[in-house]
Design an enzyme around this catalytic site. Structure first.
Site, PDB file in Angstrom:
ATOM      1  N   ASP A  49       1.066  -0.809   0.060  1.00  0.00           N
ATOM      2  CA  ASP A  49      -0.043  -0.221  -0.105  1.00  0.00           C
ATOM      3  C   ASP A  49       1.020   1.503   0.462  1.00  0.00           C
ATOM      4  O   ASP A  49       0.259   2.164   0.010  1.00  0.00           O
ATOM      5  CB  ASP A  49      -0.957   0.165   0.963  1.00  0.00           C
ATOM      6  CG  ASP A  49      -0.113   0.235   2.671  1.00  0.00           C
ATOM      7  OD1 ASP A  49       0.632  -0.017   2.733  1.00  0.00           O
ATOM      8  OD2 ASP A  49      -1.026   0.526   3.796  1.00  0.00           O
ATOM      9  N   ARG A 234      -3.768   5.591   6.026  1.00  0.00           N
ATOM     10  CA  ARG A 234      -4.628   5.121   5.280  1.00  0.00           C
ATOM     11  C   ARG A 234      -5.463   6.473   4.617  1.00  0.00           C
ATOM     12  O   ARG A 234      -6.094   6.888   4.903  1.00  0.00           O
ATOM     13  CB  ARG A 234      -5.302   3.562   5.048  1.00  0.00           C
ATOM     14  CG  ARG A 234      -3.711   3.215   4.878  1.00  0.00           C
ATOM     15  CD  ARG A 234      -2.981   2.754   3.890  1.00  0.00           C
ATOM     16  NE  ARG A 234      -4.137   2.293   2.357  1.00  0.00           N
ATOM     17  CZ  ARG A 234      -4.922   0.710   2.464  1.00  0.00           C
ATOM     18  NH1 ARG A 234      -4.056   0.133   2.928  1.00  0.00           N
ATOM     19  NH2 ARG A 234      -5.700   0.054   1.747  1.00  0.00           N
ATOM     20  N   TYR A 242       1.370  -3.330  11.599  1.00  0.00           N
ATOM     21  CA  TYR A 242       1.897  -3.948  11.331  1.00  0.00           C
ATOM     22  C   TYR A 242       3.057  -4.469  12.577  1.00  0.00           C
ATOM     23  O   TYR A 242       2.854  -3.714  13.257  1.00  0.00           O
ATOM     24  CB  TYR A 242       3.720  -3.267  10.620  1.00  0.00           C
ATOM     25  CG  TYR A 242       3.209  -3.090   9.252  1.00  0.00           C
ATOM     26  CD1 TYR A 242       3.408  -4.286   8.013  1.00  0.00           C
ATOM     27  CD2 TYR A 242       3.231  -2.217   8.366  1.00  0.00           C
ATOM     28  CE1 TYR A 242       2.846  -4.239   6.675  1.00  0.00           C
ATOM     29  CE2 TYR A 242       2.888  -1.673   6.656  1.00  0.00           C
ATOM     30  CZ  TYR A 242       3.502  -2.987   6.273  1.00  0.00           C
ATOM     31  OH  TYR A 242       3.001  -2.417   5.493  1.00  0.00           O
ATOM     32  N   PRO A 316       7.436  -6.852   5.137  1.00  0.00           N
ATOM     33  CA  PRO A 316       6.065  -6.095   4.720  1.00  0.00           C
ATOM     34  C   PRO A 316       6.765  -4.313   5.569  1.00  0.00           C
ATOM     35  O   PRO A 316       6.424  -3.761   4.989  1.00  0.00           O
ATOM     36  CB  PRO A 316       5.201  -5.882   5.057  1.00  0.00           C
ATOM     37  CG  PRO A 316       5.112  -7.387   6.296  1.00  0.00           C
ATOM     38  CD  PRO A 316       6.439  -8.280   6.275  1.00  0.00           C
TER      39      PRO A 316
END
Length: 613
Positions: A49, A234, A242, A316
């Site tokens: 993302d 976001r 995370y 990630p």
């Protein structure tokens, strides 16, 4: 074998970020390019993302950067929280999420599915590339006898449509495999992954949080006695979490398959205590143990290429998965297009692996250290600041320098700067800057202007062309470039002068700098001023590139925005020599035959003659 139903110049396996980026490199061409993917459509939610500035610049060249930027969430601040002596978390640091050299936001966030959808819509708009969903390869064969003939279709691919359960056989000149970390194509080619096979277990989750944690709309890293959580704001009120589910211990015995969304939320609640956290909408989550691995090879006989997660995997946390995939796709995409359209020597394609594999390995090495650093609970202010600065330089890509090759000018040493442009260097990316159009006064960013059309750009920085001696020198340069262009097709000349825009008349300049087209007239978008704009300020192009306003220089720019060579205004012979080295070599192979739609074709596989550029 079934009769061949289609001939394609390029087959792309996988419609993720790498595959769609490569496909967008072929917009506006007459080449036959096809994308296949086993899924029934673009990603619906989740996965990668984060878009770094270099990825947005690539999307700008496709004409879709602004569309994606409009929907994205900008990241402006990073905050660090640590436990005090009583174990209570306290904010210990706030840092601007900024890299001075970029002069724009370093990173934005947006759902991967939305990014893929925009890229797919762009393909549909141009109509040059076909996407086939529910389709996967079941067999690939390469006829090595034909691999050196640029006009051959040596790759036979058998495809299965999972929706209709039908089989199709096609022939391709080239294949790009961007089919993910479990790449069928990589395994079929027996190319191995090298690196760690296991790592700590991480939970990742998109959520609309209901919380009193004050930094929820910033990038935050919270180290507590209960573990570590990182949050990234976001779009649409979402936050990406995370969490190290096992405290960051390597070679963990924790099974990622046993982790649930509830486990991830519970872990976040414990880490953020005494602040409260409740889960609103959770559109996507996942848990996995990611090994840092790089494929032993990125290409196979210069005909089949692997990109993105098919050749490198990492945690990630580094936020580089989608960005590295986009850069891979762009690197191989423009090179295949240039070979197919311009008929340059196919040796150009070998630079894909020599450029991208070291970057992937460097990312893995960085990611390993970064992962362990974020799992620590004893990070000091100075340690975090040092790691943060190093990470920003690395993840933005501004420090990447490709080695000397067919498309990076040979230098005695791979210097970090050039004496004619002290902030540029061979093999490094051109910085994005603002310039003002000479004809209409409209400012534009460089990568909005450098549209992805497969051409090299000769960027001319002639200095103050309103001054007498510089005017004459600029005119003589025009004469030399006009002669050289007849030998070097597929090149665009763009001028950025340092004069006051009001002191220059476009029609007084040499025609090579404002080319004429019988259908469209003069080109008004090839001459720009490094000058004030009416509304957006001054771009300071010469200062940003380290170019002397009196001396000037020429920068030969690759189609992907990296510098091939830098030379003086009188040294156009260096440019001609560069393109002479790109010319195709003679290829002689035996004529072959192949059945296509029931017909025997004797010209499908081979050229059998010399191609002239």
């Amino acid at each position: 074998m079934s009769p061949v139903s289609d001939l394609v110049d390029v087959l792309i396996i996988g419609a993720g970020p790498a595959g769609l980026t490569a496909a967008n490199c072929f917009n506006g061409t007459n080449l036959r390019v096809r994308v296949i993917d086993r899924k029934d459509g673009p990603e619906k939610a989740g996965r990668a993302d984060g878009l770094k500035s270099i990825s947005l610049e690539i999307l700008d060249t496709f004409g879709i950067g602004d569309t994606i930027l409009k929907d994205s969430q900008r990241c402006e601040e990073i905050v660090l929280w640590n436990p005090d002596k009583n174990g209570v978390i306290k904010r210990t640091m706030t840092i601007a999420d900024k890299v001075e050299e970029l002069m724009k936001p370093r990173e934005v966030t947006l759902d991967q599915g939305r990014i893929e959808a925009v890229m797919g819509e762009n393909l549909q708009k141009h109509g040059s590339v076909k996407i086939s969903w529910n389709t996967q390869p079941v067999d690939v064969k390469l006829d090595s006898r034909l691999k050196d003939d640029p006009e051959s279709y040596p790759i036979t691919v058998t495809l299965q449509n999972n929706a209709t359960d039908t089989i199709e056989t096609i022939c391709a000149k080239y294949v790009i495999g961007s089919d993910g970390a479990r790449s069928w194509l990589r395994k079929h080619l027996n190319i191995k992954f090298t690196g760690d096979l296991t790592d700590s277990t991480w939970g990742v989750l998109n959520m609309i949080p209901k919380t009193n944690f004050p930094d929820i709309r910033k990038v935050f890293v919270v180290h507590s006695t209960r573990g570590t959580v990182m949050g990234v704001p976001r779009e649409d009120k979402l936050v990406r979490f995370y969490i190290s589910m096992d405290g960051g211990h390597r070679n963990t015995s924790l099974d990622a398959k046993s982790v649930t969304a509830e486990n991830i939320v519970t872990a976040a609640q414990a880490i953020l205590h005494p602040y409260t956290l409740e889960a609103g909408n959770i559109p996507w989550w996942s848990a996995y143990c990611v090994g840092q691995r790089v494929a032993d090879e990125f290409s196979h006989q210069n005909r089949i290429f692997l990109a993105g997660d098919a050749v490198h995997t990492h945690s990630p946390k580094a936020g580089q998965g989608m960005n590295t995939s986009i850069q891979d796709g762009y690197n191989i995409g423009w090179k295949l297009r240039y070979c197919l359209e311009r008929k340059c020597d196919t040796a150009l394609l070998s630079t894909y692996e020599s450029e991208r594999r070291p970057i992937a390995q460097a990312l893995i090495n960085f990611d390993r250290e970064y992962l362990e650093f974020f799992a620590r609970t004893d990070t000091t202010h100075d340690e975090f600041l040092k790691a943060y600065v190093a990470a920003q330089k690395f993840t933005t890509g501004i420090g990447i320098q490709y080695p000397t090759s067919l498309v990076v000018q040979t230098m005695e040493t791979q210097a970090q700067s050039h004496f004619l442009a002290t902030k540029l260097a061979h093999g490094m990316r051109l910085p994005d800057f603002q310039m003002v159009n000479q004809s209409d006064g409209v400012p534009i960013r460089a990568y909005h202007r450098l549209s992805s059309d497969g051409r090299f750009r000769i960027l001319v920085f002639p200095g103050d062309i309103a001054e007498g001696a510089a005017t004459d020198r600029f005119s003589r340069l025009g004469d030399r470039l006009a002669k050289g262009l007849t030998r070097n097709p597929g090149v665009e000349i763009i001028t950025v002068h340092s004069s006051r825009r009001a002191d220059v008349e476009l029609m007084d300049l040499h025609p090579v700098f404002r080319p004429w087209d019988d259908e469209n007239g003069w080109n008004y978008w090839t001459v720009y001023a490094d000058d004030d704009s009416y509304h957006d300020g001054h771009g300071h192009v010469y200062e940003r590139c380290g170019i002397d306003r009196n001396t000037g220089c020429i920068v030969l720019l690759r189609p992907d925005g990296y510098v091939s060579l830098i030379c003086g205004l009188e040294d156009t012979g260096a440019i001609e020599g560069f393109f002479d080295r790109l010319k195709v070599k003679e290829v002689v192979v035996d004529i072959g035959k192949k059945e296509v739609n029931g017909d025997i074709r004797g010209d499908v596989l081979t050229l059998g003659s010399l191609i002239q550029v």
